[in-house]
Scaffold this active site. Structure first.
Site, short mmCIF file in Angstrom:
data_model
loop_
_atom_site.label_atom_id
_atom_site.label_comp_id
_atom_site.label_asym_id
_atom_site.label_seq_id
_atom_site.Cartn_x
_atom_site.Cartn_y
_atom_site.Cartn_z
N GLU A 20 -19.95 -18.57 22.86
CA GLU A 20 -20.03 -17.11 22.87
C GLU A 20 -18.88 -16.50 23.66
O GLU A 20 -18.34 -15.45 23.31
CB GLU A 20 -21.37 -16.66 23.46
CG GLU A 20 -22.58 -17.01 22.62
CD GLU A 20 -22.54 -16.37 21.25
OE1 GLU A 20 -22.42 -15.14 21.17
OE2 GLU A 20 -22.63 -17.11 20.24
N TRP A 32 -15.94 -16.49 21.45
CA TRP A 32 -15.98 -15.36 20.52
C TRP A 32 -15.37 -14.12 21.16
O TRP A 32 -14.65 -13.35 20.50
CB TRP A 32 -17.43 -15.05 20.12
CG TRP A 32 -17.91 -15.76 18.89
CD1 TRP A 32 -18.74 -16.84 18.83
CD2 TRP A 32 -17.59 -15.44 17.53
NE1 TRP A 32 -18.96 -17.20 17.52
CE2 TRP A 32 -18.27 -16.36 16.70
CE3 TRP A 32 -16.81 -14.45 16.93
CZ2 TRP A 32 -18.18 -16.32 15.31
CZ3 TRP A 32 -16.72 -14.41 15.54
CH2 TRP A 32 -17.40 -15.33 14.75
N TRP A 90 -19.37 5.28 1.44
CA TRP A 90 -20.40 5.48 2.45
C TRP A 90 -21.14 6.79 2.22
O TRP A 90 -20.57 7.75 1.69
CB TRP A 90 -19.78 5.49 3.85
CG TRP A 90 -19.03 4.28 4.24
CD1 TRP A 90 -17.67 4.16 4.39
CD2 TRP A 90 -19.56 2.98 4.53
NE1 TRP A 90 -17.33 2.89 4.76
CE2 TRP A 90 -18.47 2.12 4.84
CE3 TRP A 90 -20.85 2.45 4.54
CZ2 TRP A 90 -18.62 0.79 5.18
CZ3 TRP A 90 -21.02 1.11 4.87
CH2 TRP A 90 -19.91 0.29 5.20
N ASN A 127 -28.20 -9.08 21.94
CA ASN A 127 -27.21 -9.29 20.89
C ASN A 127 -27.84 -9.41 19.51
O ASN A 127 -27.31 -8.90 18.52
CB ASN A 127 -26.38 -10.54 21.19
CG ASN A 127 -25.21 -10.67 20.23
OD1 ASN A 127 -24.37 -9.77 20.15
ND2 ASN A 127 -25.16 -11.75 19.47
N TRP A 164 -19.72 1.94 9.22
CA TRP A 164 -19.84 1.16 10.45
C TRP A 164 -19.15 1.84 11.63
O TRP A 164 -19.52 1.63 12.78
CB TRP A 164 -19.28 -0.25 10.25
CG TRP A 164 -17.84 -0.30 9.84
CD1 TRP A 164 -17.35 -0.35 8.57
CD2 TRP A 164 -16.68 -0.31 10.70
NE1 TRP A 164 -15.97 -0.38 8.58
CE2 TRP A 164 -15.54 -0.37 9.87
CE3 TRP A 164 -16.51 -0.29 12.08
CZ2 TRP A 164 -14.24 -0.40 10.38
CZ3 TRP A 164 -15.21 -0.32 12.60
CH2 TRP A 164 -14.10 -0.37 11.74
N TRP A 221 -19.20 -5.04 14.94
CA TRP A 221 -19.55 -4.10 13.87
C TRP A 221 -18.92 -4.51 12.55
O TRP A 221 -19.57 -4.45 11.49
CB TRP A 221 -19.16 -2.68 14.26
CG TRP A 221 -20.24 -2.01 15.03
CD1 TRP A 221 -20.38 -1.91 16.38
CD2 TRP A 221 -21.41 -1.39 14.48
NE1 TRP A 221 -21.55 -1.27 16.71
CE2 TRP A 221 -22.20 -0.93 15.56
CE3 TRP A 221 -21.87 -1.18 13.18
CZ2 TRP A 221 -23.42 -0.27 15.37
CZ3 TRP A 221 -23.08 -0.52 12.99
CH2 TRP A 221 -23.83 -0.08 14.08
#
Length: 469
Positions: free
Chosen positions: A266, A269, A297, A332, A350, A373
């Site tokens: 993590e 990341w 959208w 998360n 988003w 996102w």
């Protein structure tokens, strides 16, 4: 040199601070300076909770400095003008700062470096993004090979202890650290380096053992909750990684080792998303994947408002958003569920969610927030396939099986039986009255039908990517 400036930005700590260490190595007197930048303070992405957390962190840092014979100098204004003034006042010969990777930070630092002796030092990440390139010199855009490259680099050195003492400062004017916005009494987080280290120790003593298995459970305390401290550098990335590796080596069971390795993954990341923002700064403005920049959208203001307020009628989504609004933090797994609901169920851009998260999160980080996102929306690098649509009911059943997370954050559902906790709208009417959760009165019904929404979003993505219907 006689005097140097330590320009503090997102490194509110004394231990394992490489910019501070370099300033102390080269100068007899180090002046700790924080600049309140009006551009950042007025940004549409600024969060009042994060500002309060920052101000509390500055107060804690000032206490630590005073304990060691120094103090924090706080000024407000354009960084170039402020630093030019302090340079003249102190006759400092160098400015040392931790390099940051957002587009604004890089442009700001370029402007300062053109006029002033600015030296940027690593620290926001363990490895600089320029060290993490493919054999052909191009950046990685997929996490797994990036992770392999990251792990192949020589392990960074042990974290450095905090300095014992600072040389006293010359007389310098300093603003008072703002009292507003004030830190919310509901917040789960106390600011400061001491608190960060306390949490790191508590996590590695206990929760890290089961981290691999428990990190997705929203109803349990299975995560480190260190992200706000990493965001503002109250804990260094290197210290977190070093601790993860120590925990892995010391693990007495395969489960414990898996927990430590999963947490390390993590942290990698986080480095990956910093690298993406560094090499592809346009991701703050548009989708990483060019073929998904024209998704049709929906301009659904009512849906967006319901999502922000935690009134969508889907309990796990609403619990997530209310946790965010109340505490400035969100689990998360809950972030992924909430993001999927906005982008896939409501078909809202988003970027609306990215902005709102940045406005609310204590750990709101331009790189990680954007990366998360875009991953959920399917528009980003290393993205989940766009046709992966989280089912909010199934996600709730799997990661909040008894409904404890929902009941904590959505008190209207406190008396709802576990059988119906993730689908309260299917409760018999008599039971709704008995549990004081009458749908569309005490709690909203679903604002969208998930199965129909899934069909709609797949059609929209195919249309937006030029694949037709």
């Amino acid at each position: 040199m006689k005097t140097a400036i330590w320009w503090i930005r997102r490194d509110l700590r004394l231990a394992d601070n490489q910019a501070l260490a370099e300033a102390l190595r080269q100068a007899e007197v180090v002046v700790p300076v924080f600049v309140l930048d009006p551009i950042l303070l007025s940004s549409e992405y600024v969060g009042q909770a994060r500002l309060a957390f920052l101000f509390d962190g500055l107060r804690e840092l000032d206490k630590s400095l005073k304990h060691r014979g120094s103090r924090l100098i706080l000024r407000k204004g354009d960084p170039l003008e402020v630093l030019t003034g302090i340079l003249q006042e102190t006759h400092a010969e160098g400015i040392f700062a931790e390099e940051d990777f957002s587009p604004y930070a890089r442009q700001r630092d370029r402007n300062v470096a053109l006029s002033l002796p600015l030296k940027l030092v690593s620290g926001v990440t363990v490895f600089h993004p320029d060290l993490l390139l493919k054999a052909d010199g191009t950046p990685y855009t997929v996490f797994t090979p990036f992770s392999r490259k990251w792990r192949s680099l020589p392990a960074s050195g042990a974290p450095m202890p905090a300095p014992d003492h600072f040389a006293s400062l010359p007389p310098l004017a300093s603003l008072e650290i703002p009292e507003n916005p004030a830190h919310s009494p509901n917040s789960l987080f106390q600011a400061g380096e001491h608190e960060a280290n306390k949490r790191l120790s508590a996590f590695t003593d206990l929760a890290i053992t089961d981290y691999s298995e428990m990190r997705n459970r929203m109803d349990l305390e299975g995560t480190s909750q260190l992200s706000p401290y990493l965001r503002l550098g109250m804990l260094s990335a290197r210290q977190a990684v070093w601790t993860a590796r120590e925990a892995s080596q010391a693990a007495s069971t395969t489960t414990a080792q898996s927990g430590a390795e999963t947490w390390l993954n993590e942290l990698i990341w986080r480095e990956f998303y910093a690298s993406i923002l560094y090499h592809f700064p346009y991701v703050r403005q548009t989708a990483f994947r060019a073929e998904l920049r024209n998704i049709p959208w929906r301009n659904d203001l009512a849906g967006l408002a319901a999502w922000k307020a935690g009134l969508t009628g889907y309990p796990v989504v609403d619990a997530a958003m209310r946790q965010l609004n109340a505490t400035g933090w969100m689990h998360n797994r809950a972030r992924m569920i909430a993001a999927s609901f906005l982008t896939k169920d409501l078909l809202i851009n988003w970027q609306e969610g990215e902005r709102y998260f940045m406005q609310q999160l204590l750990d709101g980080d331009p790189a990680s927030n954007n990366g998360g996102w875009q991953w959920t929306a399917g528009t980003g690098t290393d993205a989940a396939p766009y046709f992966r649509v989280f089912n909010p009911i199934l996600q709730g059943l799997k990661f909040d099986p008894q409904g404890n997370y929902v009941r904590r954050w959505v008190p209207e559902l406190a008396l709802v039986p576990t059988k119906y906790i993730h689908t309260p709208w299917v409760m018999p009417e008599e039971m709704q009255r008995q549990t004081r959760c009458v749908i569309d009165n005490d709690y909203p019904g679903p604002i969208v039908d998930h199965s129909l929404a899934r069909e709609r979003v797949l059609l929209a993505y195919r249309s937006g990517s030029g694949q037709g219907g």
